[in-house]
Design a protein around this motif. Sequence first.
Motif, PDB file in Angstrom:
ATOM      1  N   HIS A   1       0.676  -1.229  -0.323  1.00 32.78           N
ATOM      2  CA  HIS A   1       0.052  -0.050   0.514  1.00 32.78           C
ATOM      3  C   HIS A   1       0.649   1.612  -0.372  1.00 32.78           C
ATOM      4  CE1 HIS A   1      -4.061  -1.337   0.689  1.00 32.78           C
ATOM      5  NE2 HIS A   1      -3.757  -2.769   1.114  1.00 32.78           N
ATOM      6  N   SER A   2       2.103   1.372   0.524  1.00 34.41           N
ATOM      7  CA  SER A   2       2.799   2.712   0.894  1.00 34.41           C
ATOM      8  C   SER A   2       4.465   1.433   0.547  1.00 34.41           C
ATOM      9  CB  SER A   2       2.775   3.324   2.527  1.00 34.41           C
ATOM     10  OG  SER A   2       3.347   4.435   2.465  1.00 34.41           O
TER      11      SER A   2
ATOM     12  N   GLY B   1       7.477 -16.483  -0.096  1.00 32.20           N
ATOM     13  CA  GLY B   1       7.022 -17.148  -0.972  1.00 32.20           C
ATOM     14  C   GLY B   1       6.256 -16.924  -1.881  1.00 32.20           C
ATOM     15  N   GLN B   2       6.317 -15.939  -2.797  1.00 33.52           N
ATOM     16  CA  GLN B   2       5.678 -15.497  -3.480  1.00 33.52           C
ATOM     17  C   GLN B   2       6.061 -14.046  -3.819  1.00 33.52           C
ATOM     18  OE1 GLN B   2       0.801 -14.492  -2.031  1.00 33.52           O
ATOM     19  NE2 GLN B   2       2.248 -15.224  -0.473  1.00 33.52           N
ATOM     20  N   SER B   3       5.266 -13.536  -5.119  1.00 38.41           N
ATOM     21  CA  SER B   3       5.695 -12.220  -5.801  1.00 38.41           C
ATOM     22  C   SER B   3       4.740 -11.206  -5.183  1.00 38.41           C
ATOM     23  CB  SER B   3       4.887 -11.715  -6.876  1.00 38.41           C
ATOM     24  OG  SER B   3       5.546 -10.898  -7.320  1.00 38.41           O
ATOM     25  N   VAL B   4       5.792 -10.304  -3.853  1.00 48.18           N
ATOM     26  CA  VAL B   4       4.938  -9.067  -3.482  1.00 48.18           C
ATOM     27  C   VAL B   4       3.934  -7.976  -3.960  1.00 48.18           C
ATOM     28  CG1 VAL B   4       6.128  -7.094  -2.223  1.00 48.18           C
ATOM     29  CG2 VAL B   4       6.891  -9.409  -1.484  1.00 48.18           C
ATOM     30  N   GLN B   5       5.395  -8.169  -5.921  1.00 47.72           N
ATOM     31  CA  GLN B   5       4.611  -7.357  -6.321  1.00 47.72           C
ATOM     32  C   GLN B   5       3.184  -7.954  -7.225  1.00 47.72           C
ATOM     33  OE1 GLN B   5       5.724  -3.945  -8.960  1.00 47.72           O
ATOM     34  NE2 GLN B   5       3.197  -4.544  -8.486  1.00 47.72           N
ATOM     35  N   ALA B   6       2.934  -9.074  -7.036  1.00 50.03           N
ATOM     36  CA  ALA B   6       1.919  -9.596  -7.784  1.00 50.03           C
ATOM     37  C   ALA B   6       0.899  -9.397  -6.923  1.00 50.03           C
ATOM     38  CB  ALA B   6       2.192 -11.187  -8.138  1.00 50.03           C
ATOM     39  N   TYR B   7       0.996 -10.040  -5.355  1.00 49.65           N
ATOM     40  CA  TYR B   7       0.638  -9.072  -4.010  1.00 49.65           C
ATOM     41  C   TYR B   7       0.008  -8.543  -3.939  1.00 49.65           C
ATOM     42  CZ  TYR B   7      -0.271  -9.246   0.829  1.00 49.65           C
ATOM     43  OH  TYR B   7      -1.008  -8.939   2.120  1.00 49.65           O
ATOM     44  N   GLN B   8       0.611  -7.239  -4.463  1.00 49.28           N
ATOM     45  CA  GLN B   8       0.117  -5.379  -4.749  1.00 49.28           C
ATOM     46  C   GLN B   8      -0.623  -5.837  -5.809  1.00 49.28           C
ATOM     47  OE1 GLN B   8       1.104  -3.363  -6.927  1.00 49.28           O
ATOM     48  NE2 GLN B   8       0.423  -1.233  -5.817  1.00 49.28           N
ATOM     49  N   LEU B   9      -0.716  -6.087  -6.641  1.00 47.40           N
ATOM     50  CA  LEU B   9      -1.486  -5.941  -7.588  1.00 47.40           C
ATOM     51  C   LEU B   9      -3.208  -6.898  -6.966  1.00 47.40           C
ATOM     52  CD1 LEU B   9       0.000  -6.880 -11.096  1.00 47.40           C
ATOM     53  CD2 LEU B   9       0.315  -4.633 -10.046  1.00 47.40           C
ATOM     54  N   THR B  10      -2.953  -7.617  -7.007  1.00 39.51           N
ATOM     55  CA  THR B  10      -3.573  -8.952  -6.665  1.00 39.51           C
ATOM     56  C   THR B  10      -4.861  -7.992  -5.454  1.00 39.51           C
ATOM     57  OG1 THR B  10      -3.108 -10.371  -5.430  1.00 39.51           O
ATOM     58  CG2 THR B  10      -3.388 -11.097  -7.571  1.00 39.51           C
ATOM     59  N   HIS B  11      -3.825  -7.626  -4.175  1.00 39.83           N
ATOM     60  CA  HIS B  11      -4.627  -7.046  -2.996  1.00 39.83           C
ATOM     61  C   HIS B  11      -5.225  -5.329  -3.277  1.00 39.83           C
ATOM     62  CE1 HIS B  11      -5.653  -6.693   1.422  1.00 39.83           C
ATOM     63  NE2 HIS B  11      -4.750  -5.614   0.963  1.00 39.83           N
ATOM     64  N   VAL B  12      -4.094  -4.708  -3.506  1.00 38.69           N
ATOM     65  CA  VAL B  12      -4.674  -3.199  -3.386  1.00 38.69           C
ATOM     66  C   VAL B  12      -6.015  -3.000  -4.757  1.00 38.69           C
ATOM     67  CG1 VAL B  12      -3.885  -1.002  -4.350  1.00 38.69           C
ATOM     68  CG2 VAL B  12      -2.625  -2.510  -2.858  1.00 38.69           C
TER      69      VAL B  12
ATOM     70  N   GLU C   1      -6.195   3.876  -6.667  1.00 33.98           N
ATOM     71  CA  GLU C   1      -5.004   4.544  -7.178  1.00 33.98           C
ATOM     72  C   GLU C   1      -3.887   3.086  -7.246  1.00 33.98           C
ATOM     73  OE1 GLU C   1      -1.567   7.824  -4.679  1.00 33.98           O
ATOM     74  OE2 GLU C   1      -3.847   7.770  -4.855  1.00 33.98           O
ATOM     75  N   GLU C   2      -3.139   3.835  -8.004  1.00 32.47           N
ATOM     76  CA  GLU C   2      -2.266   2.965  -8.187  1.00 32.47           C
ATOM     77  C   GLU C   2      -0.444   3.639  -7.200  1.00 32.47           C
ATOM     78  OE1 GLU C   2      -1.690   2.545 -12.438  1.00 32.47           O
ATOM     79  OE2 GLU C   2      -3.421   1.516 -12.636  1.00 32.47           O
ATOM     80  N   THR C   3       0.297   1.866  -6.935  1.00 35.18           N
ATOM     81  CA  THR C   3       1.508   2.410  -5.872  1.00 35.18           C
ATOM     82  C   THR C   3       1.973   1.146  -6.537  1.00 35.18           C
ATOM     83  OG1 THR C   3       0.285   1.054  -4.014  1.00 35.18           O
ATOM     84  CG2 THR C   3       0.056   3.372  -3.911  1.00 35.18           C
ATOM     85  N   ALA C   4       3.145   2.172  -6.665  1.00 35.69           N
ATOM     86  CA  ALA C   4       4.379   1.125  -7.554  1.00 35.69           C
ATOM     87  C   ALA C   4       4.985   0.248  -6.497  1.00 35.69           C
ATOM     88  CB  ALA C   4       5.130   0.937  -9.435  1.00 35.69           C
ATOM     89  N   THR C   5       5.734  -0.859  -6.399  1.00 34.35           N
ATOM     90  CA  THR C   5       6.788  -1.428  -6.362  1.00 34.35           C
ATOM     91  C   THR C   5       8.495  -0.824  -6.979  1.00 34.35           C
ATOM     92  OG1 THR C   5       6.960  -3.267  -6.581  1.00 34.35           O
ATOM     93  CG2 THR C   5       5.903  -2.944  -4.491  1.00 34.35           C
TER      94      THR C   5
END
Length: 334
Positions: free
Chosen positions: A66-67, A88-99, A330-334
């Motif tokens: 989120h931040s 054990g998984q992509s944090v960026q993918a987590y960001q897409l599916t969660h946020v 609102e998109e937040t990129a890692t």
Amino acid sequence: MADRRIWRKSPWDALLLTASVVQFIVTLWLATTWGSSSLLGRLGGLAAVAVMTAYNIIVVSHLFTHSPWFTSARLNALVSVLNSMNIGQSVQAYQLTHVRNHHRFNNDSKDETGTTRDVSSTYRDGKDGEHASLLRYAVGGGFQSLADRGREVAYVRRLWRVGTDEKLLYSLASRRQTRRERELRQIQADRAAHVLVLVLFAAISWQWLLLCYLPAFLLALTMVNVQNYYRHFGADPQERTADSVSYYGRLYNLVTFNDGYHQEHHLSPTSHWSELPTVYEQHRARLDAQPRIISPVPAMLGFLHRKRPLLHHRADIRPHPPKTDGNRQEETAT
């Protein structure tokens, strides 16, 4: 001044970074000491890996999605890689599916098509307007997530790039071409790092990988699902100020960086964790104006909240909101 140039929101995020580094070091240590550990020590190590992984997903990586902590995109990319190895998984993918999915549809109930738009909704596998059972959502979801991670490991044939068959990730990636490419590359880097760390674990002790890490990972996934289940169980999916469950215990919120302020987090998902008590005060009149669920226990122990109201039952008698694309989070990129 130096802190402000480094840290995007707050230098207190250094505590979250420290937790990430400590987890990685402790996990390596547990792997290297497996052969000389007693049965009790091995069981303790399994529990430690499970708790650290669940804590990282629920608190550390969740807040990061989120931040992002740093002003530097490169540093944020490195954190994404580090915690992808930790969870054990992509944090960026987590960001897409969660946020961009969960916080867009907010644990919605089934619509006229018979499914939910939130892919992690507790209603998705439920019947007759009810939540799915805890066993199905938590344990079944844990095994499903484990199978999904296994498929991602097998993407070695395409160097772990996001394939055209992964429609959800493609649909959630940014519409801006440059950012979209960066996000998809980050998922590839995260996945590659995860696989490489699995190879490292196997090289250190394949017995530890099979008998400790994998069972602990499944347990962590189950714990995360229990947490998410009781963050929403009984809440009203059609009411923006009552679609989540909060817990205001001081000690819990101290050690979890205000994770208990979940309704407030849903109202303002882009707010930094340190701002959530202020979000509560800002929306207090709206929050107090109607029934909502305040849990007497943390979400992980939500099954102890025996007399929890079932506000979703009142939502059953109201028309379901029309299915529209709406405005993207609102998109937040890692």
